[in-house]
Design a protein around this motif. Structure first.
Motif, PDB file in Angstrom:
ATOM      1  N   LEU A  12       1.855   1.526   3.111  1.00  0.00           N
ATOM      2  CA  LEU A  12       3.279   0.474   2.019  1.00  0.00           C
ATOM      3  C   LEU A  12       3.874   1.575   0.388  1.00  0.00           C
ATOM      4  CD1 LEU A  12       1.018  -2.050   2.846  1.00  0.00           C
ATOM      5  CD2 LEU A  12       4.021  -2.110   3.716  1.00  0.00           C
ATOM      6  N   LYS A  43       7.560   0.819  -0.866  1.00  0.00           N
ATOM      7  CA  LYS A  43       7.935  -0.369  -0.356  1.00  0.00           C
ATOM      8  C   LYS A  43       8.466  -1.374  -1.778  1.00  0.00           C
ATOM      9  CE  LYS A  43       8.231   0.839   3.709  1.00  0.00           C
ATOM     10  NZ  LYS A  43       7.693   1.992   4.185  1.00  0.00           N
ATOM     11  N   LEU A  49       6.985  -5.637   1.551  1.00  0.00           N
ATOM     12  CA  LEU A  49       5.378  -6.502   1.921  1.00  0.00           C
ATOM     13  C   LEU A  49       5.335  -7.005   2.466  1.00  0.00           C
ATOM     14  CD1 LEU A  49       3.907  -5.148  -1.841  1.00  0.00           C
ATOM     15  CD2 LEU A  49       4.491  -3.411   0.365  1.00  0.00           C
TER      16      LEU A  49
END
Length: 201
Positions: free
Chosen positions: A157, A160, A165
């Motif tokens: 992640l 991002k 998310l």
């Protein structure tokens, strides 16, 4: 993406001024040749001299982490010398009448001297979530998951945006049902389903 933003900068300058601004892109592959490193560095110096003679251009250097590598992590003499040449170039562009944009998805791979305060007139992240906020998001939204899963989520992640998310969280919920996701679930999402989702949207 990054290219679209640089195109927007060029268009804005054309509307703002009477001058005709042009966008010129320099991918890292431009600097990869079969010449000796001394020849490559010499050609790069010639290129830089030429660039600095041009006015009203927006020069776009994408994947800057490949051009200004962290010297402490680079075991190749050529890589360290190339980074040193780029740092000298960065000092020279401040007197130019053009705009220089250096873009990267991996700022942590760039040399510390390149990313120190004052090196660039403007340093802007394109909306990705800060590290502390990302950790808090994972601990809050995936609290039922094991530490191994959270570690994989963190790696996946990074860089991002906030929207991404929550899109990813929703995609996990729809495709994998249980909140007790496994490491294989996370990897499958990013290696397969998430790529399809991005291409469809």
């Amino acid at each position: 993406g990054k290219t679209t933003i640089v195109e927007g900068i060029t268009n804005y300058l054309n509307k703002l001024t009477v001058s005709n601004w042009s966008m010129i892109t320099f991918p890292p592959s431009l600097f990869l040749t079969n010449d000796s490193y001394s020849e490559v560095l010499k050609n790069v110096e010639i290129l830089f001299d030429t660039i600095l003679e041009l006015d009203n251009c927006v020069f776009f250097f994408d994947e800057a982490e490949e051009l200004i590598r962290k010297r402490s992590d680079d075991n190749l003499r050529f890589g360290r010398m190339f980074t040193a040449s780029m740092l000298l170039f960065l000092n020279r562009i401040k007197k130019s009448n053009s705009v220089f944009v250096f873009a990267t998805n991996y700022i942590n791979k760039m040399d510390e001297a390149a990313i120190r305060k004052g090196r660039f007139s403007i340093r802007k992240g394109l909306g990705w979530v800060k590290e502390d906020d990302l950790i808090n998001f994972i601990n809050r939204e995936f609290k039922a998951c094991s530490k191994d899963v959270k570690d994989v989520l963190y790696d996946r992640l990074k860089f991002k945006t906030i929207k991404e998310l929550f899109d990813i969280k929703q995609k996990l919920k729809i495709d994998y049902k249980s909140p007790n996701y496994s490491v294989s679930d996370i990897n499958d999402l990013f290696d397969n389903n998430w790529k399809r989702y991005i291409s469809d949207n």
